[in-house]
Design an enzyme around this catalytic site. Structure first.
Site, PDB file in Angstrom:
ATOM      1  N   GLY A  68       0.814  -1.215   0.000  1.00 56.37           N
ATOM      2  CA  GLY A  68       0.000   0.000   0.000  1.00 56.37           C
ATOM      3  C   GLY A  68       0.845   1.262   0.000  1.00 56.37           C
ATOM      4  O   GLY A  68       0.512   2.252  -0.653  1.00 56.37           O
ATOM      5  N   CYS A  69       1.949   1.222   0.720  1.00 56.43           N
ATOM      6  CA  CYS A  69       2.815   2.410   0.813  1.00 56.43           C
ATOM      7  C   CYS A  69       3.546   2.659  -0.498  1.00 56.43           C
ATOM      8  O   CYS A  69       3.738   3.814  -0.902  1.00 56.43           O
ATOM      9  CB  CYS A  69       3.796   2.257   1.971  1.00 56.43           C
ATOM     10  N   ASN A  70       3.946   1.592  -1.184  1.00 60.44           N
ATOM     11  CA  ASN A  70       4.554   1.749  -2.504  1.00 60.44           C
ATOM     12  C   ASN A  70       3.559   2.377  -3.474  1.00 60.44           C
ATOM     13  O   ASN A  70       3.907   3.292  -4.226  1.00 60.44           O
ATOM     14  CB  ASN A  70       5.022   0.405  -3.055  1.00 60.44           C
ATOM     15  N   ALA A  73       2.981   6.125  -2.585  1.00 61.08           N
ATOM     16  CA  ALA A  73       4.129   6.942  -2.992  1.00 61.08           C
ATOM     17  C   ALA A  73       4.144   7.120  -4.507  1.00 61.08           C
ATOM     18  O   ALA A  73       4.400   8.221  -5.015  1.00 61.08           O
ATOM     19  CB  ALA A  73       5.432   6.312  -2.513  1.00 61.08           C
TER      20      ALA A  73
END
Length: 187
Positions: A68-70, A73
């Site tokens: 999710g963070c990739n 970003a």
């Protein structure tokens, strides 16, 4: 049996639900400095200095190099020019995998060198923004941030606090709030 499956899914979903106690719209955002990276190069991010240039779009994410963070970003990196066109400083902040932030900031699959990411060891900045990750059933605090995005006016006023574990709408929410604020400034 179906009821047990539904309860298990509900419990698993709730286990990593972030707290909904973000700084309220209209409140003052805390100033801070933090070690940060832009395109792999280290520098110190200073919130006070960033606000002097214009509004700040700041998003907390749990950890570098997670699915999710990739995605989040990458979506912010695709919209980085839109934020610049609105005169905003864009920054991501995380307490997770801070030792990999230089790499994460330059990685074309994530930030692509288009905006900085700052390290928040112990989630101290996240806690000052009422955005630490809370996990159901765990009494001790988890030193990660929730997935929370803020738009902060140059005077430090919180214009938007958006908390959603799903990564895919943070860009739309922050860019929409920024554009609405800019439109009000022109009147």
């Amino acid at each position: 049996m179906n009821r047990l499956i539904a309860l298990a899914v509900l419990a698993a979903t709730a286990a990593a639900t972030p707290a909904l106690a973000d700084l309220a719209v209209g409140s003052k955002a805390p100033d801070f400095t933090a070690p940060a990276y832009l395109a792999g190069k280290p520098f110190t991010f200073n919130m006070t200095a960033a606000r002097k240039k214009g509004p700040v779009v700041m998003y907390f994410f749990p950890s570098a190099y997670t699915g999710g963070c990739n995605l989040e970003a990458h979506l912010f990196s695709e919209a980085a020019d839109d934020f610049k066109a609105q005169g905003a400083t864009l920054i991501g902040i995380t307490a997770g995998k801070v030792e990999r932030l230089a790499e994460f900031s330059a990685d074309t699959a994530t930030c692509g060198g288009k905006f900085p990411v700052a390290a928040d060891p112990g989630a101290k900045i996240a806690k000052s923004y009422d955005s630490p990750m809370k996990m159901a059933g765990i009494k001790a605090p988890v030193d990660l941030s929730a997935r929370t995005s803020y738009v902060i006016a140059p005077d430090g006023t919180v214009l938007l606090a958006y908390d959603n574990l799903k990564a895919d709408d943070h860009v739309n929410q922050t860019l929409g709030a920024l554009k609405a604020w800019k439109a009000k400034q022109k009147k």
